[in-house]
Design an enzyme around this catalytic site. Structure first.
Site, PDB file in Angstrom:
ATOM      1  NE  ARG A   1      -4.028   2.098  -2.433  1.00  0.00           N
ATOM      2  CZ  ARG A   1      -3.833   1.085  -1.976  1.00  0.00           C
ATOM      3  NH1 ARG A   1      -3.531   0.009  -3.080  1.00  0.00           N
ATOM      4  NH2 ARG A   1      -3.780   0.593  -0.757  1.00  0.00           N
TER       5      ARG A   1
ATOM      6  CB  CYS B   1       2.471  -6.342   2.810  1.00  0.00           C
ATOM      7  SG  CYS B   1       1.988  -5.415   4.531  1.00  0.00           S
TER       8      CYS B   1
ATOM      9  CB  SER C   1      -3.714  -3.426   2.764  1.00  0.00           C
ATOM     10  OG  SER C   1      -4.982  -4.197   2.437  1.00  0.00           O
TER      11      SER C   1
ATOM     12  NE  ARG D   1      -8.876  -1.624   2.127  1.00  0.00           N
ATOM     13  CZ  ARG D   1      -8.500  -2.219   3.404  1.00  0.00           C
ATOM     14  NH1 ARG D   1      -9.112  -2.573   4.511  1.00  0.00           N
ATOM     15  NH2 ARG D   1      -7.209  -2.626   3.524  1.00  0.00           N
TER      16      ARG D   1
ATOM     17  CE1 TYR E   1      -7.938   7.912  -1.948  1.00  0.00           C
ATOM     18  CE2 TYR E   1      -7.784   5.597  -1.485  1.00  0.00           C
ATOM     19  CZ  TYR E   1      -7.214   6.929  -1.665  1.00  0.00           C
ATOM     20  OH  TYR E   1      -5.990   6.929  -2.386  1.00  0.00           O
TER      21      TYR E   1
HETATM   22  P1  GTP Z   1      -2.366  -3.190  -1.715  1.00  0.00           P
HETATM   23  O1  GTP Z   1      -2.787  -2.491  -2.777  1.00  0.00           O
HETATM   24  O2  GTP Z   1      -3.006  -2.339  -0.542  1.00  0.00           O
HETATM   25  O3  GTP Z   1      -2.930  -4.594  -1.545  1.00  0.00           O
HETATM   26  O4  GTP Z   1      -1.048  -3.400  -1.510  1.00  0.00           O
HETATM   27  P2  GTP Z   1       0.040  -4.254  -2.134  1.00  0.00           P
HETATM   28  O5  GTP Z   1       0.255  -5.601  -1.161  1.00  0.00           O
HETATM   29  O6  GTP Z   1      -0.117  -4.761  -3.448  1.00  0.00           O
HETATM   30  O7  GTP Z   1       1.583  -3.644  -1.800  1.00  0.00           O
HETATM   31  P3  GTP Z   1       2.464  -2.844  -2.908  1.00  0.00           P
HETATM   32  O8  GTP Z   1       3.274  -3.870  -3.651  1.00  0.00           O
HETATM   33  O9  GTP Z   1       1.932  -1.819  -3.372  1.00  0.00           O
HETATM   34  O10 GTP Z   1       3.792  -2.314  -1.845  1.00  0.00           O
HETATM   35  C1  GTP Z   1       3.462  -1.472  -1.056  1.00  0.00           C
HETATM   36  C2  GTP Z   1       4.639  -0.685  -0.439  1.00  0.00           C
HETATM   37  O11 GTP Z   1       5.763  -1.789  -0.100  1.00  0.00           O
HETATM   38  C3  GTP Z   1       5.450   0.013  -1.456  1.00  0.00           C
HETATM   39  O12 GTP Z   1       5.847   1.138  -0.880  1.00  0.00           O
HETATM   40  C4  GTP Z   1       6.384  -0.719  -1.894  1.00  0.00           C
HETATM   41  O13 GTP Z   1       7.601  -0.048  -2.393  1.00  0.00           O
HETATM   42  C5  GTP Z   1       6.906  -1.516  -0.682  1.00  0.00           C
HETATM   43  N1  GTP Z   1       7.511  -2.959  -0.839  1.00  0.00           N
HETATM   44  C6  GTP Z   1       7.081  -3.698  -1.819  1.00  0.00           C
HETATM   45  N2  GTP Z   1       7.940  -4.864  -2.016  1.00  0.00           N
HETATM   46  C7  GTP Z   1       8.644  -4.831  -1.238  1.00  0.00           C
HETATM   47  C8  GTP Z   1      10.146  -5.312  -0.877  1.00  0.00           C
HETATM   48  O14 GTP Z   1      10.429  -6.187  -1.491  1.00  0.00           O
HETATM   49  N3  GTP Z   1      11.000  -4.802  -0.071  1.00  0.00           N
HETATM   50  C9  GTP Z   1      10.798  -3.665   0.610  1.00  0.00           C
HETATM   51  N4  GTP Z   1      11.571  -3.045   1.397  1.00  0.00           N
HETATM   52  N5  GTP Z   1       9.659  -2.908   0.160  1.00  0.00           N
HETATM   53  C10 GTP Z   1       8.875  -3.467  -0.677  1.00  0.00           C
HETATM   54  C1  SPV Z   2      -6.130  -2.561   0.025  1.00  0.00           C
HETATM   55  O1  SPV Z   2      -6.231  -1.770   0.861  1.00  0.00           O
HETATM   56  O2  SPV Z   2      -5.746  -3.965  -0.057  1.00  0.00           O
HETATM   57  C2  SPV Z   2      -6.255  -2.508  -1.526  1.00  0.00           C
HETATM   58  C3  SPV Z   2      -6.607  -0.948  -1.522  1.00  0.00           C
HETATM   59  O3  SPV Z   2      -6.018  -3.177  -2.275  1.00  0.00           O
HETATM   60  S1  SPV Z   2      -8.531  -0.697  -1.537  1.00  0.00           S
HETATM   61  O4  SPV Z   2      -8.984  -0.976  -2.871  1.00  0.00           O
HETATM   62  O5  SPV Z   2      -8.743   0.552  -0.975  1.00  0.00           O
HETATM   63  O6  SPV Z   2      -8.990  -1.765  -0.647  1.00  0.00           O
HETATM   64 MN    MN Z   3      -5.249  -5.063  -1.467  1.00  0.00          MN
END
Ligand code: GTP
Ligand code: SPV
Ligand code: MN
Length: 649
Positions: free
Chosen positions: A428, A310, A308, A108, A257
């Site tokens: 992704r 996290c 995002s 983004r 994207y």
């Molecule tokens: P968006 O789709 O961008 O909104 O992201 P999201 O908030 O869904 O994040 P996601 O769950 O995909 O996690 C992003 C990264 O954080 C990945 O590389 C995970 O492995 C890492 N991660 C998630 N949960 C944990 C945790 O409990 N501990 C640690 N150390 N890393 C974590």
């Molecule tokens: C984020 O960045 O929080 C996402 C991926 O979930 S996107 O759809 O590219 O915004």
């Molecule tokens: Mn998101």
């Protein structure tokens, strides 16, 4: 009668691609002289016809394709994308594909994302003089029109214009909203088919000529006419993402994207969604929704906002390590929440799929995601393996011995030798939610699921305990407003700086953040008036580090231990101790039984006075700089109270 495929070329028989069975009957008709190669103009309501005609007149496509959402159509588009080199099949799995984007179009672009309102203050807070606003970008109606006129005329020449009818939320839910995305990207069409409910049922819903959110998207063509990577056309120099809440309108140019192009997601469900929610009295949030059942069989739903990349997808699909617990997933990114007539907060996931971060996802960290993505999934910017599979950082233990790896840029890649990551950090997977093995039985309930707690969290390497509970609703809203987190690869920010990211919504507010805070504060009364209670609010931090840069907490499935404490608190158990920043677990009340790693509880829960004095100062500075006119008094008071409590520590 021409065959549907006759209008798409070239189409060599693609190896490993799905076989074309029957194709929908193509009826050769047109809209204002633009031929329609799939669907009929008579399917479109008067308002949709107007919108499509205006868009076609502006963009000048060769032809129009009204998307029906069928499998045949999807297969045909995938075959075409394959023949163009945009995607390649992944024969190790079932109907899975890998897209490689132009390396200039990988995330983004927050700096090029704008909200258009008559007055600036409607869209963004006015910062202190000399300070750059960091809560969104405003564009005037005149500049909005100019931006469109400078980019869109003729931008679809030689291309097909797809008309994508989609619903955010189950088609029959009273909480759902409908949109029409117009796009020149077949990759976007296929991704929208995964991420939303898309196709002719949505047109049927619009048959009464009701309104819809207008979403115009083009990948664009650079001003000099030269497309550097024909398999992924885009115009990074002139990329712009525009929103006009007053008209329920989104206009996106230059990028193919994720959130830049799948307009149902951040643009509609969050930016436009938050403005609709403000008007109608509900909340559109960057939150996962999960159901958790304890060993007694008691089930509760929790919503959680993390910025995002996290941890939302990971928490939403977690395999609890605590015996007897079960987690089920309602959604991993967005929640639309509304108090019902009894004052119970209810949430739907407006999406239909997961657009999840690939790196870090593995059978060890998120087995349920791994089981979700082995069919009908589009991967973008991950690495591929010589046995027709995918690879990314974190999958090292799952590699079949002897396979060769090709990185996301298409170059050979060797573990432990190549300097750059195999997969782009923001690569992704895009997979149907229904394929998740722990999808919640109620995930498509029209009324939504009842929410018992709201979590805020972020990447806080220092000072912030594993979990703490807000003292009250307004204290909780303050905690959301003061959220900070290390930046990630999800947007264009460089390096790991700690950024303020209130409510995990900084890039996604559709209106002035001060008004947003007021709206959140008002929810408590909304619940009370209907005879209910607003949910409890908590802050969690899985990312605190020790002095050597190692995570203090194992995270992932072990986070169930924190959820266990949270639901015991919802049930009224007195398992907390009051601290200046809120309520933390009382000694020994986080269940650590069977944890196969020693954790330093003292460090995990310490609340260093020096750190919090600085934190309070920085929050104050943030408010003073960013919201000198727009901060609700109640939030200012919460900060002052926190400061007083921390000073007395
Ligand atoms: P968006 O789709 O961008 O909104 O992201 P999201 O908030 O869904 O994040 P996601 O769950 O995909 O996690 C992003 C990264 O954080 C990945 O590389 C995970 O492995 C890492 N991660 C998630 N949960 C944990 C945790 O409990 N501990 C640690 N150390 N890393 C974590
Ligand atoms: C984020 O960045 O929080 C996402 C991926 O979930 S996107 O759809 O590219 O915004
Ligand atoms: Mn998101």
């Amino acid at each position: 009668m021409p065959h549907l495929l006759d209008h798409y070329q070239p189409l060599p028989a693609a190896m490993g691609s799905p076989k074309l069975k029957t194709v929908p009957k193509a009826i050769y008709n047109h809209l204002r002289g633009f031929p329609i190669v799939n669907g009929e103009h008579a399917q479109l309501s008067a308002k949709v016809q107007d919108y499509v005609e205006q868009s076609a007149a502006l963009c000048q496509p060769d032809k129009i394709h009204i998307v029906d959402g069928s499998e045949e159509e999807s297969n045909m588009l995938l075959t075409m994308l394959h023949s163009q080199g945009t995607i390649q099949p992944l024969p190790k799995y079932d109907n899975c594909w890998l897209a490689r984007t132009n390396p200039a179009d990988v995330a983004r672009v927050e700096s090029k994302t704008f909200i258009c309102t008559e007055n600036r203050e409607q869209a963004i807070p006015t910062p202190k003089e000399g300070i750059k606003g960091a809560l969104g970008n405003w564009i005037s109606p005149e500049d909005y029109d100019t931006a469109i006129q400078n980019r869109f005329p003729g931008c679809m020449k030689g291309r097909t214009m797809y008309v994508v009818p989609f619903s955010m939320g189950p088609i029959a839910s009273p909480l759902s909203k409908v949109g029409i995305e117009i796009t020149d990207s077949a990759y976007v069409v296929n991704s929208m088919r995964v991420m939303t409910r898309m196709g002719h049922e949505v047109l049927d819903k619009l048959a009464d000529n009701s309104d819809f959110v207008k979403c115009l998207h083009s990948v664009g063509t650079p001003a000099n006419g030269k497309i550097s990577m024909p398999s992924w056309p885009c115009d990074p120099e002139r990329t712009i993402i525009l929103h006009k809440p007053e008209n329920n309108e989104i206009v996106s140019y230059g990028s193919g994207y994720g959130g830049n192009s799948l307009l149902g997601k951040k643009c509609f469900a969050l930016r436009i969604g938050s403005t609709i929610a403000k008007r109608e009295g509900w909340l559109a949030e960057h939150m996962l929704i999960l159901g958790i059942t304890n060993p007694n069989g008691d089930k509760k739903y929790i919503a959680a906002a993390f910025p995002s990349a996290c941890g939302k997808t990971n928490l939403a699909m977690m395999n609890p390590t605590l015996p007897g617990y079960k987690v089920e997933c309602v959604g991993d990114d967005i929640a639309w929440m509304k108090f019902d007539s009894k004052g119970q907060l209810r949430a739907i996931n407006p999406e239909n799929g997961f657009f999840g971060v690939a790196p870090g996802t593995s059978s060890a960290t998120n087995p349920n995601a791994m089981k979700t993505i082995h069919k009908n999934t589009i991967f973008t910017n991950v690495a591929s393996t010589s046995d027709g599979g995918v690879f990314w950082e974190g999958m090292e233990d799952e590699l079949t011995p002897g396979v060769q790896i090709t990185d996301w840029l298409g170059q050979p890649w060797t573990p432990n030798q190549s300097k750059n990551p195999a997969a782009h950090p923001n690569s992704r997977f895009c997979a149907p939610a229904s394929q998740c093995p722990i999808i919640d039985p109620a995930w498509e309930d029209n009324e939504g699921v009842p929410i018992s707690a709201i979590l805020f969290g972020g990447r806080r390497p220092e000072g912030v305990p594993l979990v703490y509970e807000a003292n009250s609703w307004s204290h909780g809203v303050f905690i959301g407003s003061a959220m900070r987190s290390e930046s990630t690869a999800a947007a264009e920010h460089k390096g790991k700086v700690i950024m303020n990211d209130p409510f995990a919504m900084r890039p996604f507010f559709g209106y002035n953040f001060g008004d947003y805070l007021q709206h959140w504060l008002s929810m408590e009364q909304r619940a009370a008036q209907a005879g209910g209670d607003a949910p409890k609010i908590f802050h969690v931090n899985w990312f605190r580090k020790d002095g050597h840069g190692k995570f203090l907490w194992p995270g992932f499935g072990e986070n169930s231990r924190v959820l266990d404490w949270i639901i015991r608190r919802i049930d009224g158990e007195e398992c907390y101790q009051q601290t200046p920043i809120g309520r933390i677990p009382s000694q020994g009340s986080i269940n650590l039984d069977g944890l196969n790693q020693r954790v330093d509880e003292k460090q995990l829960f310490s609340i260093p006075k020096k750190f919090w004095l600085k934190e309070v100062d920085e929050i104050k500075q943030y408010y003073d700089n960013q919201l000198p006119h727009d901060l609700p008094q109640q939030i200012g008071n919460e900060l002052q109270d926190l400061k007083n409590r921390v000073e007395q520590m």
